[in-house]
Design a protein around this motif. Structure first.
Motif, PDB file in Angstrom:
ATOM      1  N   PRO A 164       0.818  -1.214   0.000  1.00  0.00           N
ATOM      2  CA  PRO A 164       0.000   0.000   0.000  1.00  0.00           C
ATOM      3  C   PRO A 164       0.849   1.260   0.000  1.00  0.00           C
ATOM      4  CG  PRO A 164      -0.030  -1.049   2.151  1.00  0.00           C
ATOM      5  CD  PRO A 164       0.664  -2.002   1.240  1.00  0.00           C
ATOM      6  N   ARG A 165       0.291   2.333  -0.527  1.00  0.00           N
ATOM      7  CA  ARG A 165       1.056   3.580  -0.610  1.00  0.00           C
ATOM      8  C   ARG A 165       1.357   4.144   0.767  1.00  0.00           C
ATOM      9  NH1 ARG A 165      -1.845   8.687  -1.030  1.00  0.00           N
ATOM     10  NH2 ARG A 165      -4.074   8.438  -0.600  1.00  0.00           N
ATOM     11  N   ALA A 166       0.569   3.787   1.785  1.00  0.00           N
ATOM     12  CA  ALA A 166       0.885   4.229   3.146  1.00  0.00           C
ATOM     13  C   ALA A 166       2.207   3.622   3.605  1.00  0.00           C
ATOM     14  CB  ALA A 166      -0.244   3.845   4.101  1.00  0.00           C
ATOM     15  N   PHE A 167       2.427   2.350   3.268  1.00  0.00           N
ATOM     16  CA  PHE A 167       3.691   1.700   3.599  1.00  0.00           C
ATOM     17  C   PHE A 167       4.843   2.389   2.874  1.00  0.00           C
ATOM     18  CE2 PHE A 167       7.111  -1.253   2.770  1.00  0.00           C
ATOM     19  CZ  PHE A 167       7.257  -1.972   3.943  1.00  0.00           C
ATOM     20  N   CYS A 168       4.679   2.653   1.583  1.00  0.00           N
ATOM     21  CA  CYS A 168       5.736   3.297   0.792  1.00  0.00           C
ATOM     22  C   CYS A 168       6.052   4.685   1.330  1.00  0.00           C
ATOM     23  CB  CYS A 168       5.317   3.373  -0.671  1.00  0.00           C
ATOM     24  SG  CYS A 168       5.006   1.764  -1.456  1.00  0.00           S
ATOM     25  N   ALA A 169       5.015   5.462   1.641  1.00  0.00           N
ATOM     26  CA  ALA A 169       5.234   6.820   2.147  1.00  0.00           C
ATOM     27  C   ALA A 169       5.916   6.792   3.504  1.00  0.00           C
ATOM     28  CB  ALA A 169       3.902   7.562   2.234  1.00  0.00           C
ATOM     29  N   LEU A 170       5.485   5.890   4.372  1.00  0.00           N
ATOM     30  CA  LEU A 170       6.098   5.779   5.699  1.00  0.00           C
ATOM     31  C   LEU A 170       7.559   5.365   5.590  1.00  0.00           C
ATOM     32  CD1 LEU A 170       5.888   5.699   8.800  1.00  0.00           C
ATOM     33  CD2 LEU A 170       5.121   3.330   8.590  1.00  0.00           C
ATOM     34  N   LEU A 171       7.835   4.362   4.770  1.00  0.00           N
ATOM     35  CA  LEU A 171       9.209   3.899   4.595  1.00  0.00           C
ATOM     36  C   LEU A 171      10.087   5.012   4.027  1.00  0.00           C
ATOM     37  CD1 LEU A 171      11.283   1.592   4.572  1.00  0.00           C
ATOM     38  CD2 LEU A 171      10.451   0.976   2.292  1.00  0.00           C
ATOM     39  N   PHE A 172       9.596   5.705   3.024  1.00  0.00           N
ATOM     40  CA  PHE A 172      10.357   6.787   2.405  1.00  0.00           C
ATOM     41  C   PHE A 172      10.658   7.875   3.424  1.00  0.00           C
ATOM     42  CE2 PHE A 172      12.186   7.790  -1.448  1.00  0.00           C
ATOM     43  CZ  PHE A 172      11.974   9.104  -1.837  1.00  0.00           C
ATOM     44  N   ALA A 173       9.675   8.258   4.220  1.00  0.00           N
ATOM     45  CA  ALA A 173       9.868   9.323   5.204  1.00  0.00           C
ATOM     46  C   ALA A 173      10.839   8.903   6.304  1.00  0.00           C
ATOM     47  CB  ALA A 173       8.526   9.719   5.807  1.00  0.00           C
TER      48      ALA A 173
END
Length: 398
Positions: A263-272
Motif C-alpha cells: 500500500p502507498r501508506a507503507f511506501c510513504a512511511l518507509l520513504f519518510a
C-alpha cells in the motif's frame, strides 16, 4: 582479671555511631528504603486502579485476547481475517511494524554511510549537496515528512496509467505491485543452503582476519563469502529443478490482481523514515571519520593503498568505534517513530491494537502495557546486539 584487661576495655560490638557512619551500611539501608517505597507505590497504584475499574464496571485482565475482534485490517504480511482474536491482531500489528522498521533500518544505514562520506568529499558540489540534504531533512518534523510523502503519493497515476517496469512492477496511487514468489517442493533445502552459506562465510571471515593479523597476508574473504552465500543456494536451486515460481500482477478491470501489493501508506512511511533518519546516521558517520587521525590516512597512502582501500580498510573500521553508539539510538528511533504511521492509516501496532482494539475492548491498561512492552523489547534487543558489536571493535589494552 589482669591490670592490662582493666586498662583496655573490651569492644565486643561497634557503637551505634560507627554503624550509622559505615558507608556500606548506609548504602544497603538506603537501597532497602528505596525498594520498599517502590514496591509500596506499585502495590498502591495497582490496587487503587483495580478498585476504580471495578467500581465503574470495567473488567481487567488479559482474557480479552482470546475474544473475537470484529474488524478487518486493510493490509498485513501475515494471514488475518475479520473474526480472529485480539491476540492475532496484536501479532499482525507487530509484524507490520517490524517489516517497515527492518527495511527502514537497512536503507537508513546504507544511505547514511554514503551521505556521511559525501559530506567529507573534496568535491565541492558533492559536499554541498550532501550538506544541503542534511540541513533540510533534519529541520523538518518527521510527522510532516510522513504527511508530505503520503499526500504526494496521491498524485501518482491511476492503475490504468501505472508506472511500469519490465511488465512486472507497477506503481500507482494505490500502491506498489510486485511479483509474489510461490515456493515449490524442495525450496526449503535452498533456504537451508543459504543459512549454511552464511555460517561458512562468517567462519571464513574470522579465519581470514586472524591469518592477516598473524602473517600480514590478505585473503579475499568478502568475495569468498559472496560466493558461498549466493553460490551454494544457486547450485541447490538448479539441482532441484528451480523450485520457485512467481505470480505476476496483471491489470484486470479497475485494479491489479495477482502478485503482491504494497500500500502507498507503507511506501510513504518507509520513504519518510529513511530520508529523515539518514541525516542522523550521516552525521554519526561523518563524526566517526573525523575522529580518526589524519596520520592513519597518510600512513596508508605511504604504503601504497588506494583511497578507496584506505577508506574501507583503515578509516571506516576505526571510525566504527565512534559510529556505533549513536547508531544504536538511531535504529531504536526508527522503530519507535514508525508509530507515527497512525497519521496516514498504515496498520501498524499502534493503529490496529492500541486504537481500534482498545476502542472495541476497553482494556486500555492491558493494551497500552502490551504495546509498551513490545517497543521496549525491540529497543533493548537492538541495544544489546549493537553494544556487543561495539565491544568487539573497541581498542583492547594489552
Amino acid at each position: 582479671m589482669s591490670a592490662v584487661d582493666k586498662a583496655v576495655p573490651r569492644r565486643d560490638a561497634r557503637s551505634i555511631s560507627e554503624i550509622v557512619n559505615d558507608e556500606r551500611f548506609r548504602s544497603i539501608f538506603y537501597q532497602i528504603i528505596v525498594a520498599v517505597a517502590v514496591i509500596w507505590t506499585a502495590q498502591y497504584l495497582i490496587t487503587n486502579t483495580a478498585e476504580n475499574l471495578q467500581a465503574r464496571g470495567m473488567s481487567t485482565g488479559f482474557e480479552f485476547l482470546s475474544s473475537t475482534a470484529g474488524f478487518s485490517i486493510a493490509w498485513s504480511i501475515i494471514d488475518y481475517e475479520a473474526g480472529d482474536t485480539y491476540f492475532h491482531v496484536y501479532l499482525v500489528g507487530i509484524a507490520n511494524t517490524l517489516i517497515v522498521s527492518f527495511f527502514a533500518i537497512i536503507a537508513t544505514t546504507l544511505l547514511g554511510f554514503v551521505v556521511g562520506v559525501m559530506r567529507l568529499s573534496s568535491n565541492f558540489v558533492v559536499a554541498q549537496i550532501a550538506s544541503a540534504y542534511v540541513e533540510v531533512m533534519r529541520n523538518v518534523p518527521l510527522l510532516l515528512h510522513i504527511l508530505f510523502w503520503f499526500t504526494l503519493s496521491s498524485a501518482l497515476p491511476s492503475p490504468k496509467q501505472s508506472l511500469g517496469w519490465l511488465d512486472s512492477f507497477f506503481l500507482n496511487n494505490r500502491g506498489l505491485y510486485v511479483p509474489a514468489p510461490v515456493p515449490g517442493d524442495g525450496f526449503d533445502i535452498v533456504i537451508i543452503m543459504v543459512l549454511i552459506g552464511i555460517a561458512v562465510a562468517y567462519g571464513v571471515t574470522v579465519w581470514a582476519t586472524k591469518r592477516q593479523m598473524a602473517t600480514g597476508q590478505r585473503f579475499p574473504a568478502f568475495w569468498t563469502g559472496v560466493g558461498l552465500v549466493v553460490g551454494l543456494p544457486l547450485l541447490a536451486f538448479f539441482a532441484l529443478g528451480a523450485p520457485l515460481t512467481f505470480d505476476y500482477p496483471a491489470l484486470k478491470g479497475f485494479n491489479f490482481q495477482g502478485g503482491a501489493d504494497v500500500p502507498r501508506a507503507f511506501c510513504a512511511l518507509l520513504f519518510a523514515l529513511v530520508l529523515y533518519h539518514t541525516v542522523f546516521m550521516a552525521e554519526a558517520v561523518r563524526a566517526g571519520i573525523l575522529s580518526v587521525s589524519h596520520g592513519q590516512t597518510e600512513a596508508s597512502y605511504s604504503l601504497g593503498l588506494k583511497p578507496s582501500w584506505t577508506l574501507r580498510l583503515v578509516v571506516i573500521p576505526q571510525a566504527m568505534r565512534a559510529v556505533v553508539p549513536p547508531m544504536i539510538s538511531n535504529w531504536m528511533n526508527v522503530v519507535k517513530n514508525s508509530s507515527l504511521a497512525i497519521a496516514i492509516g498504515y496498520p501498524d501496532l499502534v493503529a490496529v491494537f492500541m486504537q481500534t482494539s482498545l476502542n472495541q475492548s476497553g482494556h486500555a491498561i492491558e493494551i497500552v502495557a502490551m504495546v509498551m512492552l513490545f517497543y521496549m523489547t525491540v529497543s533493548l534487543t537492538i541495544s544489546a546486539a549493537l553494544n556487543y558489536y561495539n565491544k568487539l571493535v573497541q581498542i583492547k589494552e594489552r
